[in-house]
Every structure is written in structure tokens, then in C-alpha cells.
Write a protein that holds these residues in place. Structure first.
Motif, PDB file in Angstrom:
ATOM      1  N   GLY A 119       5.844   5.222  -3.558  1.00  0.00           N
ATOM      2  CA  GLY A 119       5.164   5.388  -4.837  1.00  0.00           C
ATOM      3  C   GLY A 119       5.697   4.487  -5.936  1.00  0.00           C
ATOM      4  N   ALA A 120       5.004   4.542  -7.089  1.00  0.00           N
ATOM      5  CA  ALA A 120       5.321   3.668  -8.211  1.00  0.00           C
ATOM      6  C   ALA A 120       6.725   3.888  -8.752  1.00  0.00           C
ATOM      7  CB  ALA A 120       4.291   3.865  -9.321  1.00  0.00           C
ATOM      8  N   SER A 121       7.198   5.139  -8.761  1.00  0.00           N
ATOM      9  CA  SER A 121       8.535   5.410  -9.299  1.00  0.00           C
ATOM     10  C   SER A 121       9.609   4.721  -8.464  1.00  0.00           C
ATOM     11  CB  SER A 121       8.793   6.914  -9.354  1.00  0.00           C
ATOM     12  OG  SER A 121       8.797   7.484  -8.063  1.00  0.00           O
ATOM     13  N   VAL A 122       9.415   4.654  -7.157  1.00  0.00           N
ATOM     14  CA  VAL A 122      10.370   3.974  -6.282  1.00  0.00           C
ATOM     15  C   VAL A 122      10.353   2.472  -6.551  1.00  0.00           C
ATOM     16  CG1 VAL A 122      10.920   3.401  -3.886  1.00  0.00           C
ATOM     17  CG2 VAL A 122      10.253   5.733  -4.483  1.00  0.00           C
ATOM     18  N   ILE A 123       9.157   1.901  -6.651  1.00  0.00           N
ATOM     19  CA  ILE A 123       9.038   0.463  -6.925  1.00  0.00           C
ATOM     20  C   ILE A 123       9.673   0.118  -8.263  1.00  0.00           C
ATOM     21  CG2 ILE A 123       7.376  -1.389  -7.382  1.00  0.00           C
ATOM     22  CD1 ILE A 123       5.576  -0.095  -5.252  1.00  0.00           C
ATOM     23  N   ASN A 124       9.494   0.980  -9.268  1.00  0.00           N
ATOM     24  CA  ASN A 124      10.109   0.744 -10.577  1.00  0.00           C
ATOM     25  C   ASN A 124      11.633   0.780 -10.490  1.00  0.00           C
ATOM     26  OD1 ASN A 124       7.629   0.471 -11.834  1.00  0.00           O
ATOM     27  ND2 ASN A 124       7.529   2.615 -12.477  1.00  0.00           N
TER      28      ASN A 124
END
Length: 248
Positions: free
Chosen positions: A152-157
Motif C-alpha cells: 500500500g501507499a503508506s509502505v511506499i511512502n
């Protein structure tokens, strides 16, 4: 094709790639998806696979934290783990994925190694937790039930905010022509983000996965620094890979 033959081929694909899609198996075996679903039902009842959305996974992959469970090609994966240890120097920072080969690596890391490990896998974090001199940092997000890693986006961030010496990932499919490939869109995005956060990239793969391709592209082979298999680097089977990546 007889049912027993289909079951054998389905299990080979599951063991090699951890997750298989019913649509892909339908094309590979030239049968209907209804036939694949019936095969899945029998294999699930026999405890040989687990059903997930759109396909099936290996129990050894899903429950990789069960150290006593059956793991496909465990000896080959242990040999890969021993080779990979050569890259782990004192005070190195490592970003590590999940999967059965990487679990074997986590179990093989020396207790006296001083290093920092970032991981997206709760299973890997648990396997590393008893190493006294390791700092283990979990990168959290939505847990993918198909792969048991955070996505998800939180991991990529979070990945965008770190820079490590070495990224260690497994392979779903790997070939000279198509590079590193996978069947899961979210996992592809996570692996790309991991590679962007790393100085060097090591791909761990049993040799059976070489020359296979999944539907989604991660990167060209030239983007990988090290390819680590159970085979000797001078094995003729690896010759096509020599010009693109350092073999171990």
C-alpha cells in the motif's frame, strides 16, 4: 490430460511461484476455469494448497513462520541463504522482503552480526528477533493475505524516506529477456519502491524459477546487482545471465 497429471502440474506451479492464478492455470493446462476450480477444491481438501482470491497459494509460503512445516526445495533455499550471508558485513543496512527463501536467510544470519534490517514481512521480523546485535525495523501497512508482506501507499511512502546498503528480494519469475516479474500488482509496486531505496539489489531464486515469466514486469535484469541461486556461479545453466548480473 488426466486429473492426476493436472494436479501434479498445479502443485509444481504453486511450489515454484508460491501463488498461482486460476486464469493462468486454465491457459497453461488448456482446460476451463471450472475444471481448475474443481482441482483446487480437491487439493484444498487434501491440505496441499490454500485458496486465495483468484487462485491458490502454498501452505509453506502462507505459514512460513512454522519452522517445522514442509518447504519446497528447502535444501536449495538453505544453500542460497549461506551464500547470501557473504554480502552481510558489519553495520550494513538491509531492506528485506518475505517468502520462504528469505525466511531461510533470516534463520541463518549469525548471532554476532551487528546490522540494521528493515522488513515488510512480520514473519521475517519474528525470525530475526532473537539476533542480539540486530536492529529490526518493521515497515507497516496493509497486510497482503496472499504474500504476508505489508503493501500500500503508506509502505511506499515509508520506503521513500530511507536509503539502505542492500535490498534482498525473492523472485517469482526471472528471465534474461523479461527480467524480474510477478503476478501481484501491489507486490510489484512495493518491490520497485524497495529497489529505489537501495544502493544494491540482490535477488534470491532457486534455479527452477529461472527462465520463467509472470504477467507483470518489475524490472530488467540489468537493474539487479546480484543473482544468488543454489548452483555454482560457473554452472552452464547460468551462462545466459553472466553478462547482466553478478552470480553467486
Amino acid at each position: 490430460m488426466l486429473k492426476e497429471e493436472r494436479h501434479k502440474l498445479i502443485m509444481r506451479e504453486v511450489n515454484l511461484h508460491n501463488k498461482v492464478l486460476s486464469a493462468d492455470l486454465s491457459r497453461l493446462l488448456d482446460v476451463s476455469e471450472d475444471t481448475i476450480r474443481r482441482d483446487f477444491k480437491e487439493l484444498i481438501e487434501a491440505g496441499r494448497i490454500l485458496k486465495v482470491h483468484g487462485g491458490a497459494v502454498s501452505p509453506s509460503f502462507h505459514f512460513a513462520h512454522n519452522m517445522q512445516g514442509e518447504v519446497y526445495a528447502r535444501e536449495a533455499k538453505q544453500a542460497i541463504a549461506e551464500k547470501t550471508k557473504r554480502l552481510l558485513k558489519k553495520d550494513i543496512t538491509v531492506l528485506i522482503e518475505g517468502g520462504t527463501t528469505i525466511i531461510e536467510l533470516a534463520k541463518a544470519i549469525p548471532n554476532d552480526l551487528r546490522a540494521t534490517f528493515f522488513t515488510l514481512s512480520p514473519q521475517v521480523a519474528i525470525a530475526l528477533s532473537d539476533r542480539e546485535k540486530l536492529d529490526v525495523i518493521s515497515i507497516g501497512g496493509k497486510l497482503s493475505k496472499n504474500s504476508n508482506v505489508h503493501t500500500g501507499a503508506s509502505v511506499i511512502n515509508q520506503l521513500a524516506e530511507i536509503k539502505v546498503d542492500l535490498c534482498i528480494i525473492g523472485a517469482n519469475g526471472l528471465s534474461v529477456a523479461e527480467g524480474l516479474t510477478d503476478s501481484d500488482w501491489e507486490i510489484v509496486q512495493i518491490i520497485k519502491a524497495m529497489m529505489r531505496s537501495s544502493q544494491k539489489v540482490a535477488v534470491l531464486s532457486i534455479s527452477e524459477k529461472l527462465n520463467t515469466t509472470q504477467r507483470l514486469k518489475v524490472c530488467d535484469l540489468q537493474a539487479v546487482d546480484y543473482l544468488i541461486t543454489e548452483l555454482p556461479p560457473d554452472d552452464s545453466f547460468l551462462n545466459p545471465y553472466k553478462s547482466s548480473v553478478e552470480l553467486m
